[in-house]
Design a protein around this motif. Structure first.
Motif, PDB file in Angstrom:
ATOM      1  N   LYS A  28      18.598 -23.636 -30.106  1.00  0.00           N
ATOM      2  CA  LYS A  28      17.364 -24.396 -30.053  1.00  0.00           C
ATOM      3  C   LYS A  28      16.554 -24.098 -31.309  1.00  0.00           C
ATOM      4  O   LYS A  28      16.256 -22.950 -31.610  1.00  0.00           O
ATOM      5  CB  LYS A  28      16.572 -24.009 -28.805  1.00  0.00           C
ATOM      6  CG  LYS A  28      15.585 -25.076 -28.410  1.00  0.00           C
ATOM      7  CD  LYS A  28      15.138 -24.936 -26.959  1.00  0.00           C
ATOM      8  CE  LYS A  28      13.956 -25.827 -26.691  1.00  0.00           C
ATOM      9  NZ  LYS A  28      12.723 -25.371 -27.351  1.00  0.00           N
ATOM     10  N   GLU A  71      13.447 -23.712 -33.492  1.00  0.00           N
ATOM     11  CA  GLU A  71      12.023 -23.446 -33.284  1.00  0.00           C
ATOM     12  C   GLU A  71      11.225 -24.278 -34.273  1.00  0.00           C
ATOM     13  O   GLU A  71      11.679 -24.566 -35.377  1.00  0.00           O
ATOM     14  CB  GLU A  71      11.717 -21.962 -33.556  1.00  0.00           C
ATOM     15  CG  GLU A  71      12.503 -20.987 -32.693  1.00  0.00           C
ATOM     16  CD  GLU A  71      12.057 -20.997 -31.240  1.00  0.00           C
ATOM     17  OE1 GLU A  71      10.877 -21.276 -31.000  1.00  0.00           O
ATOM     18  OE2 GLU A  71      12.907 -20.756 -30.362  1.00  0.00           O
ATOM     19  N   ARG A  75      12.401 -22.827 -39.710  1.00  0.00           N
ATOM     20  CA  ARG A  75      13.036 -23.048 -38.403  1.00  0.00           C
ATOM     21  C   ARG A  75      14.308 -22.226 -38.215  1.00  0.00           C
ATOM     22  O   ARG A  75      14.978 -22.335 -37.202  1.00  0.00           O
ATOM     23  CB  ARG A  75      13.397 -24.529 -38.244  1.00  0.00           C
ATOM     24  CG  ARG A  75      12.193 -25.442 -38.272  1.00  0.00           C
ATOM     25  CD  ARG A  75      12.641 -26.884 -38.410  1.00  0.00           C
ATOM     26  NE  ARG A  75      12.941 -27.500 -37.130  1.00  0.00           N
ATOM     27  CZ  ARG A  75      13.575 -28.671 -37.016  1.00  0.00           C
ATOM     28  NH1 ARG A  75      14.004 -29.313 -38.079  1.00  0.00           N
ATOM     29  NH2 ARG A  75      13.800 -29.191 -35.826  1.00  0.00           N
ATOM     30  N   TRP A 124      16.848 -19.151 -37.632  1.00  0.00           N
ATOM     31  CA  TRP A 124      16.855 -17.890 -36.886  1.00  0.00           C
ATOM     32  C   TRP A 124      17.435 -16.739 -37.696  1.00  0.00           C
ATOM     33  O   TRP A 124      17.446 -15.609 -37.260  1.00  0.00           O
ATOM     34  CB  TRP A 124      17.619 -18.057 -35.578  1.00  0.00           C
ATOM     35  CG  TRP A 124      19.074 -18.384 -35.768  1.00  0.00           C
ATOM     36  CD1 TRP A 124      20.116 -17.503 -35.761  1.00  0.00           C
ATOM     37  CD2 TRP A 124      19.628 -19.660 -36.020  1.00  0.00           C
ATOM     38  NE1 TRP A 124      21.288 -18.168 -35.996  1.00  0.00           N
ATOM     39  CE2 TRP A 124      21.022 -19.496 -36.154  1.00  0.00           C
ATOM     40  CE3 TRP A 124      19.094 -20.954 -36.158  1.00  0.00           C
ATOM     41  CZ2 TRP A 124      21.887 -20.561 -36.427  1.00  0.00           C
ATOM     42  CZ3 TRP A 124      19.961 -21.993 -36.421  1.00  0.00           C
ATOM     43  CH2 TRP A 124      21.325 -21.812 -36.546  1.00  0.00           C
TER      44      TRP A 124
END
Ligand SMILES: Nc1ncnc2c1ncn2[C@@H]1O[C@H](COP(=O)(O)OP(=O)(O)OP(=O)(O)O)[C@@H](O)[C@H]1O
Ligand SMILES: [Mg+2]
Length: 318
Positions: free
Chosen positions: A269, A271, A289, A291
């Protein structure tokens, strides 16, 4: 490798926009420094989220708009305002919406003949009509359709007509901008199969734009993944699907249901919001965005190599 029919180098299209009541003015970086090659008989798919620059790229290659900078050549000849005219017919486009793209007041025959009327004004009317009738057959429509109006056709049939019209000038390249997104699922595969068949018969190069990765999986030879106007990963389809290298590509793939029950799927997902191309983050545009982000990613923009299966990432997957 075949001799490419299109070679695009560092294509860039920026738009200067004025501020409004609720928005600041500035430069929209729709497409920046994008390079690729199109080969006869092959499909290069362009994927990425809404607003990443896919249609802008399509407009550049179709000569609807001029690049802000960068170049592209067709058959080895650089396309410039001086040479546009002789390359216009070589690249044709099919748009997403088969309802808006056909003039409701024109019969199908006349829609198909129009490009010839404009570009080959000396062609005898009988020859023009014969070509239009042949094309109708080639895209799987019937002779009696020649005299009908667009409203008498389904979405799928209209898209066949749009493809037929695009082929009337015998282009080398077809730009397909979401050509099946507006169609029912059951119709999509018919149109995709038609496109595959036409490519084989006519040796066409396709620039195939889609945000639907299951469609891309069916159609592409190579894939270019765009993020905020820049390619972040490029490579052969099989490699991109099996071993995505850029975190963004991984996230995109993880969000797509694929018809492979064995495939291990951990949904990543993302962010945060997709930033605006009016305000592209410094460093790696994906960093806010990502990770896996590290300090370096916010400070420096990773470049895309040009060998094999490059990814514009400092810390790509193996
Ligand atoms: N003429 C224009 N003036 C200003 N901004 C523009 C113009 N055309 C496109 N843009 C902006 O450029 C960016 C890229 O747009 P583009 O239509 O190429 O995206 P896309 O990838 O085709 O998106 P979608 O998947 O929604 O079709 C968007 O932010 C868009 O708002
Ligand atoms: Mg678009």
């Amino acid at each position: 490798m075949n001799t490419p029919v299109v070679v695009a180098e560092n294509l860039t299209r920026h738009y200067d926009v004025k501020g409004g009541l609720f928005s600041k003015g500035g430069t929209v970086r729709a497409v920046s420094e994008t390079s690729f090659k199109l080969e006869p008989g092959k499909t290069l798919a362009v994927v990425g989220e809404s607003g990443c620059g896919k249609s802008t790229l399509a407009r550049l290659i179709t000569m609807i708009e001029e690049p802000t900078s960068g170049t592209f050549a067709i058959g080895g000849d650089n396309v410039t305002p001086e040479t546009w005219a002789r390359h216009r017919a070589d690249v044709q486009i099919v748009f997403q919406d088969p309802y808006g793209s056909l003039n409701p007041r024109q019969r199908i025959g006349s829609i198909l003949e129009e490009p010839l009327k404009i570009n080959r004004p000396d062609m005898p009317a009988a020859e023009r009509e014969a070509k239009a009738r042949d094309m109708l057959k080639l895209v799987g429509l019937r002779p009696e359709h020649f005299d009908r109006y667009p409203h008498m056709f389904s979405g799928g049939q209209r898209q066949r007509i749009a493809v037929a019209r695009a082929l009337m000038l015998e282009p080398k390249v077809l730009v397909l901008d979401e050509p099946v997104s507006a169609l029912d699922l059951s119709i999509q595969s018919q149109i995709l199969n038609l496109l595959v068949d036409l490519q084989e018969r006519l040796g066409l190069a396709y620039l195939f734009i889609s945000h639907d990765l299951s469609v891309v999986k069916h159609m592409a030879d190579d894939i270019i993944v765009m993020y905020l106007g820049r390619p972040v990963e490029v490579g052969p389809k099989a490699e991109i699907f099996a071993k995505p290298r850029h975190p963004y590509t991984k996230a995109l793939l993880s969000a797509t249901p694929m018809a492979d029950p064995k495939a291990k799927k951990t949904r990543i997902k993302l962010e945060g919001e997709l930033p605006s191309p009016l305000n592209v983050p410094a460093g790696c545009a994906f960093a806010p965005r990502c990770w896996k982000v590290k300090d370096k990613c916010r400070a420096e923009r990773p470049t895309l190599g040009d060998e094999g299966h490059p990814a514009a990432c400092f810390f790509p997957e193996a």
